[in-house]
Design a protein around this motif. Structure first.
Motif, PDB file in Angstrom:
ATOM      1  N   UNK A   1       0.818  -1.212   0.000  1.00 43.86           N
ATOM      2  CA  UNK A   1       0.000   0.000   0.000  1.00 43.86           C
ATOM      3  C   UNK A   1       0.853   1.263   0.000  1.00 43.86           C
ATOM      4  N   UNK A   2       2.121   1.136   0.432  1.00 49.80           N
ATOM      5  CA  UNK A   2       3.014   2.288   0.374  1.00 49.80           C
ATOM      6  C   UNK A   2       3.237   2.754  -1.062  1.00 49.80           C
ATOM      7  N   UNK A   3       2.986   1.886  -2.029  1.00 46.36           N
ATOM      8  CA  UNK A   3       3.136   2.254  -3.433  1.00 46.36           C
ATOM      9  C   UNK A   3       2.223   3.424  -3.777  1.00 46.36           C
ATOM     10  N   UNK A   4       1.064   3.506  -3.114  1.00 47.33           N
ATOM     11  CA  UNK A   4       0.134   4.610  -3.314  1.00 47.33           C
ATOM     12  C   UNK A   4       0.246   5.627  -2.190  1.00 47.33           C
ATOM     13  N   UNK A   5       0.442   5.139  -0.960  1.00 48.16           N
ATOM     14  CA  UNK A   5       0.451   6.039   0.191  1.00 48.16           C
ATOM     15  C   UNK A   5       1.611   7.025   0.156  1.00 48.16           C
ATOM     16  N   UNK A   6       2.791   6.563  -0.267  1.00 43.54           N
ATOM     17  CA  UNK A   6       3.974   7.434  -0.272  1.00 43.54           C
ATOM     18  C   UNK A   6       3.805   8.632  -1.206  1.00 43.54           C
ATOM     19  N   UNK A   7       3.489   8.429  -2.500  1.00 46.97           N
ATOM     20  CA  UNK A   7       3.288   9.614  -3.361  1.00 46.97           C
ATOM     21  C   UNK A   7       2.049  10.407  -2.993  1.00 46.97           C
ATOM     22  N   UNK A   8       1.013   9.751  -2.431  1.00 50.13           N
ATOM     23  CA  UNK A   8      -0.190  10.478  -2.029  1.00 50.13           C
ATOM     24  C   UNK A   8       0.127  11.475  -0.919  1.00 50.13           C
ATOM     25  N   UNK A   9       0.923  11.056   0.052  1.00 50.79           N
ATOM     26  CA  UNK A   9       1.320  11.964   1.129  1.00 50.79           C
ATOM     27  C   UNK A   9       2.139  13.129   0.578  1.00 50.79           C
ATOM     28  N   UNK A  10       2.953  12.860  -0.439  1.00 52.31           N
ATOM     29  CA  UNK A  10       3.764  13.918  -1.041  1.00 52.31           C
ATOM     30  C   UNK A  10       2.873  14.929  -1.755  1.00 52.31           C
ATOM     31  N   UNK A  11       1.888  14.441  -2.502  1.00 47.48           N
ATOM     32  CA  UNK A  11       0.960  15.328  -3.212  1.00 47.48           C
ATOM     33  C   UNK A  11       0.194  16.197  -2.217  1.00 47.48           C
ATOM     34  N   UNK A  12      -0.310  15.586  -1.162  1.00 51.10           N
ATOM     35  CA  UNK A  12      -1.078  16.331  -0.157  1.00 51.10           C
ATOM     36  C   UNK A  12      -0.188  17.364   0.525  1.00 51.10           C
ATOM     37  N   UNK A  13       1.072  16.989   0.809  1.00 49.09           N
ATOM     38  CA  UNK A  13       1.992  17.939   1.433  1.00 49.09           C
ATOM     39  C   UNK A  13       2.249  19.152   0.567  1.00 49.09           C
ATOM     40  N   UNK A  14       2.467  18.938  -0.730  1.00 47.24           N
ATOM     41  CA  UNK A  14       2.684  20.058  -1.655  1.00 47.24           C
ATOM     42  C   UNK A  14       1.441  20.939  -1.715  1.00 47.24           C
ATOM     43  N   UNK A  15       0.258  20.326  -1.744  1.00 44.82           N
ATOM     44  CA  UNK A  15      -0.991  21.101  -1.770  1.00 44.82           C
ATOM     45  C   UNK A  15      -1.131  21.967  -0.527  1.00 44.82           C
ATOM     46  N   UNK A  16      -0.821  21.419   0.630  1.00 47.77           N
ATOM     47  CA  UNK A  16      -0.951  22.171   1.880  1.00 47.77           C
ATOM     48  C   UNK A  16       0.006  23.361   1.892  1.00 47.77           C
ATOM     49  N   UNK A  17       1.241  23.126   1.448  1.00 49.74           N
ATOM     50  CA  UNK A  17       2.230  24.207   1.442  1.00 49.74           C
ATOM     51  C   UNK A  17       1.780  25.345   0.538  1.00 49.74           C
ATOM     52  N   UNK A  18       1.332  25.032  -0.674  1.00 49.19           N
ATOM     53  CA  UNK A  18       0.939  26.065  -1.624  1.00 49.19           C
ATOM     54  C   UNK A  18      -0.415  26.683  -1.266  1.00 49.19           C
ATOM     55  N   UNK A  19      -1.176  26.038  -0.392  1.00 46.51           N
ATOM     56  CA  UNK A  19      -2.459  26.611   0.023  1.00 46.51           C
ATOM     57  C   UNK A  19      -2.281  27.854   0.874  1.00 46.51           C
ATOM     58  N   UNK A  20      -1.090  28.048   1.455  1.00 45.81           N
ATOM     59  CA  UNK A  20      -0.834  29.231   2.266  1.00 45.81           C
ATOM     60  C   UNK A  20      -0.526  30.460   1.415  1.00 45.81           C
TER      61      UNK A  20
END
Length: 266
Positions: A41-60
């Motif tokens: 499941x890390x095959x999806x979880x790892x890049x998903x966490x990265x995508x969400x992290x980038x979204x949160x950073x740019x949301x500011x």
């Protein structure tokens, strides 16, 4: 040999190679993620966490894009597209040389190793998008695409570009140590020209026309056109994009074949 026996041999070999590629994908998945914890499941979880992290950073960022597009929405739609060519290149570079011992098994061909890693990375990137996008729609970050068909065609064009680009980079990395050492630099330099962070409608003329010579920009913008529809201007040349992608694919297969010959000779 009769025509029927020739066809039987072809389909047998095809099924055999597909099974080999599938086995190599499973091997790579277990080697990379292991069997404990989330495992595969890390095959999806790892890049998903990265995508969400980038979204949160740019949301500011205080100011969003024009046409009422928030940074979170634009990145939720755009950022998963670069996982194909960026992650794929990183995983496929020197893959044949590293897995040289596997070539002692007769059914395994060098291209099977490349295809297995490409398919694994593409499956991961596609899984992330298919998993996250419906969630983003439900929670209100994204909306239903204006044209799912157009969006899907754009997505396939991005995958096609990524496949040919990864083949080219894999072949060049096997042939040149310089390309291998600088591949990550090339990937970072491509980010401003990926259509992910800078939409084409924000680029003034004549620089926008220059950007559209890069087929990835056309593919991503067609993908955006499928999502945003006519409310947001999109710029692309599908005929030109398909022609360039065909040329890139042929060159990628040729350079990969040349690299395989060099690995076998060494």
């Amino acid at each position: 040999m009769s025509a029927s026996s020739s066809q039987g041999t072809f389909w047998f070999q095809l099924r055999l190679q597909l099974r080999v590629i599938w086995a190599l994908m499973l091997r790579e998945t277990v080697t990379r993620f292991g069997r404990e914890g989330l495992g595969m499941l890390w095959m999806i979880a790892e890049p998903a966490l990265f995508v969400i992290g980038v979204m949160i950073i740019f949301s500011f960022i205080d100011t969003g894009y024009p046409y009422g597009i928030s940074p979170a929405e634009y990145l939720a739609v755009s950022y998963p597209t670069l996982l194909f060519w960026r992650n794929g290149t990183g995983r496929v570079t020197k893959a044949i040389d590293v897995n040289r011992a596997l070539l002692h098994h007769q059914p395994i061909r060098p291209m099977d190793i490349i295809y297995a890693r490409i398919l694994l990375e593409f499956s991961s990137a596609m899984g992330v998008f298919l998993f996250l996008f419906p969630i983003f729609v439900v929670i209100g970050i994204c909306h239903i695409p204006a044209s799912i068909f157009t969006m899907a065609i754009g997505y396939l064009l991005i995958i096609w570009f990524s496949f040919s680009f990864v083949l080219i980079m894999a072949g060049l990395a096997e042939l040149s140590e310089t390309i291998e050492k600088t591949s990550h630099i090339i990937l970072y330099l491509m980010l401003p020209f990926s259509g992910v962070f800078i939409p084409t409608f924000l680029v003034p003329q004549p620089y926008r026309d220059y950007l559209l010579y890069f087929p990835l920009i056309d593919a991503v913008d067609y993908f955006h056109h499928g999502y945003f529809g006519a409310t947001v201007p999109s710029y692309y040349h599908l005929g030109y994009t398909v022609a360039v992608l065909l040329a890139m694919t042929v060159f990628g297969l040729a350079i990969s074949g040349l690299a395989i010959q060099r690995v076998r000779a060494s």
